[in-house]
Design an enzyme around this catalytic site. Structure first.
Site, PDB file in Angstrom:
ATOM      1  CG  HIS A   1       3.661  -7.867   3.367  1.00 20.65           C
ATOM      2  ND1 HIS A   1       2.491  -7.607   2.494  1.00 20.65           N
ATOM      3  CD2 HIS A   1       4.493  -7.065   2.795  1.00 20.65           C
ATOM      4  CE1 HIS A   1       2.610  -6.754   1.731  1.00 20.65           C
ATOM      5  NE2 HIS A   1       4.039  -6.253   1.882  1.00 20.65           N
TER       6      HIS A   1
ATOM      7  CD  GLU B   1       9.429  -2.212   8.235  1.00 22.73           C
ATOM      8  OE1 GLU B   1       8.486  -1.291   8.604  1.00 22.73           O
ATOM      9  OE2 GLU B   1       9.576  -3.502   8.828  1.00 22.73           O
TER      10      GLU B   1
END
Lengths: 511, 308
Positions: free
Chosen positions: A263, A239
């Protein structure tokens, strides 16, 4: 009860017909939060716009605000206008807005839950929602137990007759194996497991199905999908943003719990699992659980795990502050904002093929991908100079942004007078889709699945617990190691992560 | 990238596509199908725009075919666009002279290798489509009888000549209606005794809806004229009362079920691009359309026998 007769208007061959949810309403707890405004409300509108919500669908907000129904409608209106994916249509909005209700209250306020009950009863009466409700818990995990308890106590969790009650829980599902089990106990005491929908919004159903289709609908990838040909696998979720306003939440959780546990381990499972016997949720779960049970941690965690904290730096042309300088983060925080880990999958297919997982905030750019690196050809009938800049073949599944597949292979550079020169080239495929009805947001699929009662592809508690079993020892190890290494914001993580791969004679891809 | 080629041929057009792709810097092609749009100057720009919108969901090479005057010298002009507001490539071909009867000779070399071909006639379509020289190149042939001058007659002509792979956007327009009707019976599994469809007199979709309902439900379905726009109401008569979907305005509709409050539903008429996107999602035979078409032609035949 007798089996209802089949609907004469339905035909399995009629694949145009959309499945429209039955009469129902959605109750959102924590409706004033970011997620609710940016994702849930727009998703509800987009579903309505695509004609997939039932006539009379109602949306009930529950939060600690002194709002009337109209104030709530205004908030939803603004959220939808700003974030919806599909174009604005006044008449869609009007029919949707008639079903908005707001119930103010605290989670421990019995009166508020009685008001919620009355509101729902009124909706059944006026809007024909048929006693079917989905409760969306868009709230911090510590409130799950009180809210679920209140739902039970006030008789909101028990469905009468053929109607249903379902509950949606957001990640993180606990903060370790023990709390995950506790959480599951609380929820499963009130809701049966098929009524519990856990969502990992990073990994939409569409993405999962794309990976499955890619692996199992093709003949040419599966034969090389094993340790004979694969050198290693890198799974990255990077990110570019920092922690934003989520200091309180993030400092308790950290990168590994926030992203790896759910995830990245789900991606490991999807990439490494054997072929499911069918394309349904149950068969898929069986295979995912099998492969997660076969995951082993490296023998020495100090050598094959890495963590870091972002320091101040430049991110894409903007100066940004370091993690420890963020508002509400204690200067002594040891929470990691970057985590990397080597895993091995102990099966015949994957023996000796390491899976490297990494995630972090404030990295070079926003990207999620699975890169499968292949072994070099056993013999290259070229001169050494010719193959100098030839790397390993790679197959990269891009998850986001710009979902697609890249294939990297060697090719001869045209011409180059003095002999042959080989170099890596990329072949790229993108899943088109920016169109009115094409790729729905993960949340649209999820909300629709919840309302339809479609068994979700999202993990059940068994998978959640398996994931914690993998991650818990790593986090326990880190807890003894003092402060994480600082890394420059806008780069690709701490040097210890690079050393971790260097020990195995490998390097991280630049995604 | 845009090229205009005057008095050209297919191989020069193909070469310019490769050149444009090189210039755009992405030599790999993600295109999944070739969409051939047969149109005329008056409709060309709106049809090509709709096709470009569709190619955002289904990356495609779009070939617009415009037949000009048959009289005069043979000539082929082309304008090639790559990567401008489309995720694929688009070529508008303008044919004149005797070439107008041999459009297939231009289109064939420009089809993407080894991928499906879809033929779309945005207004008047030949009948039968499958016998058209361009139609034979395609797996999927799409007409739009609502946009034809003769509307219902055009729809009937397509229905009579149906072969697998044909569809009509008049049928595609019904999907949201059919979805709501099926959802109504999902929720209320009651036996329908008869049904009524109300629509504008000229509306071809209504005939298809009547035929579909009749063949699926096996009951009498009647068609009534209304002032429109398009379809305005469907009513399923049951012993417990009527299930009705009414859309008097062409925008929002009301969904009525016996014993429950009336509920508003969004049922807007969709754009051509949206219809085409639905159409391209499946390229195999539409068996349900085939069944509706069979039921429709049978009804027409009985009607004619009666009046004869």
């Amino acid at each position: 009860m007798t089996e209802p007769s089949p609907n004469p208007l339905r035909d399995p061959q009629d694949r145009r017909l959309p499945r429209i949810a039955g009469p129902s309403s959605l109750v959102i707890f924590g409706v004033t939060g970011d997620l609710s405004r940016k994702k849930l409300m727009p998703a509800v509108y987009d579903l309505a716009n695509r004609g997939l919500l039932p006539p009379g669908f109602s949306l009930v907000g529950f939060a600690r605000r002194d709002w009337a129904d109209e104030d709530f409608a205004q908030v939803v209106h603004d959220a939808v206008k700003e974030h919806a994916r599909t174009p604005w249509r006044e008449e869609v909005w009007n029919q949707l807005a008639e079903g908005f209700r707001f119930v103010p209250g605290e989670f421990d306020d019995d009166d508020a839950f009685e008001r919620l009950k009355a509101t729902i009863a009124e909706l059944d009466e006026v809007r024909g929602t048929g006693g079917n409700y989905a409760f969306y818990l868009s709230i911090p995990p510590k409130f799950f137990a009180p809210v679920v308890g209140q739902l039970k106590e006030h008789g909101l969790a028990q469905a009468a007759g053929a109607s249903w009650r379902r509950v949606v829980v957001e990640k993180p599902f606990g903060r370790d194996l023990t709390t995950a089990r506790q959480l599951n106990a609380v929820v499963s005491e009130v809701f049966p497991s098929e009524s519990v929908f856990r969502i990992d919004h990073y990994l939409g159903k569409e993405t999962v199905q794309n990976i499955l289709a890619f692996r199992f609908a093709n003949a040419m990838f599966e034969p090389v999908w094993n340790s004979h040909y694969v050198d290693h696998v890198q799974i990255t979720m990077a990110e570019d943003i920092g922690i934003g306003g989520r200091a309180g939440y993030y400092d308790e959780i950290g990168a590994a719990r926030d992203v790896i546990q759910n995830h990245l381990l789900q991606l490991v499972a999807l990439v490494a699992m054997e072929e499911p016997i069918a394309f349904d949720a149950r068969s898929l779960r069986v295979e995912k659980q099998k492969v997660l049970s076969a995951v082993a941690l490296p023998g020495r965690l100090d050598q094959h795990s890495a963590r870091g904290q972002y320091a101040a730096g430049w991110q894409g042309g903007t100066p940004v502050q370091g993690y420890l300088q963020e508002q509400d983060i204690p200067a002594s925080s040891t929470t990691e904002t970057y985590a990397a880990l080597r895993l091995d999958v102990e099966t015949r297919r994957w023996g000796g093929v390491p899976f490297y997982l990494r995630t972090g905030k404030r990295l070079g750019r926003r990207v999620t991908e699975v890169a499968v690196s292949f072994k070099r050809a056993p013999h290259l009938p070229f001169s050494e100079t010719a193959t100098e800049s030839l790397g390993q073949n790679a197959l990269v599944m891009r998850i986001q942004p710009d979902e697609g597949v890249t294939l990297r292979f060697g090719a001869k550079v045209p011409g180059t007078g003095s002999g042959t020169e080989l170099r890596d080239v990329n072949m790229d495929f993108a899943y088109g889709g920016a169109f009115v009805e094409s790729s729905p947001e993960a949340y649209e699929r999820l909300i629709l699945d919840v309302l339809l009662g479609d068994p979700p592809l999202f993990p059940r508690h068994e998978e959640v617990e398996l994931s914690w079993q993998i991650l818990d020892p790593v986090i326990a190890h880190w807890a003894t190691q003092g402060r994480p290494e600082q890394y420059d914001a806008g780069g690709w993580g701490p040097t210890c992560a690079d050393q971790m791969l260097a020990r195995d004679g490998r390097t991280w891809r630049r995604p | 990238m845009k090229f205009d080629l005057v008095d050209t041929d297919a191989s020069r057009i193909a070469a310019s596509l490769v050149k444009a792709r090189r210039a755009a810097g992405s030599p790999a092609m993600g295109m999944v199908l070739t969409l051939v749009v047969v149109t005329d100057e008056a409709h060309a720009s709106s049809a090509m725009r709709a096709a470009a919108e569709v190619s955002a969901e289904h990356p495609a090479r779009i070939l617009g075919v415009i037949r000009r005057k048959r009289a005069g010298p043979i000539r082929l002009d082309a304008s090639v666009r790559v990567g401008q507001n489309t995720s694929g490539e688009s070529v508008v071909l303008r044919l004149s002279g005797d070439l107008v009867d041999h459009a297939d000779s231009v289109v064939l070399p420009l089809l993407l290798p080894d991928s499906p071909v879809v033929l779309w006639w945005p207004h008047d379509a030949p009948s039968p489509m499958a016998a058209d020289p361009l139609g034979v190149l395609a797996q999927r042939r799409i007409s739009d009888s609502t946009a034809c001058r003769t509307k219902r007659a055009a729809m009937l002509a397509q229905a009579r000549h149906y072969v697998p792979g044909d569809t009509d956007l008049a049928w595609t327009r019904l999907t949201p209606w059919r979805g709501l009707l099926a959802a109504a019976l999902d929720q209320h599994p009651v036996t329908v005794q008869s049904a009524e469809v109300r629509a504008e007199r000229s509306n071809p979709s209504a005939d298809l809806l009547v035929a579909w309902l009749a063949s699926r439900l096996g009951v009498t379905v009647t068609r009534h004229n209304s002032r429109g726009p398009g379809l305005t109401q469907v009513r399923l008569l049951t012993r417990h009362g009527d299930i009705a979907i009414s859309r008097p305005s062409g925008r929002s509709a009301v969904f009525a079920i016996p014993g429950e409050a009336d509920r508003p539903v969004a049922l807007e008429r969709r754009t051509t691009a949206e219809l085409m996107a639905e159409e391209l999602r499946r390229l195999d035979e539409d068996e349900v359309y085939a069944e509706a078409v069979r039921s429709l032609t049978k009804r027409q035949d009985t009607k004619q026998e009666k009046s004869a």
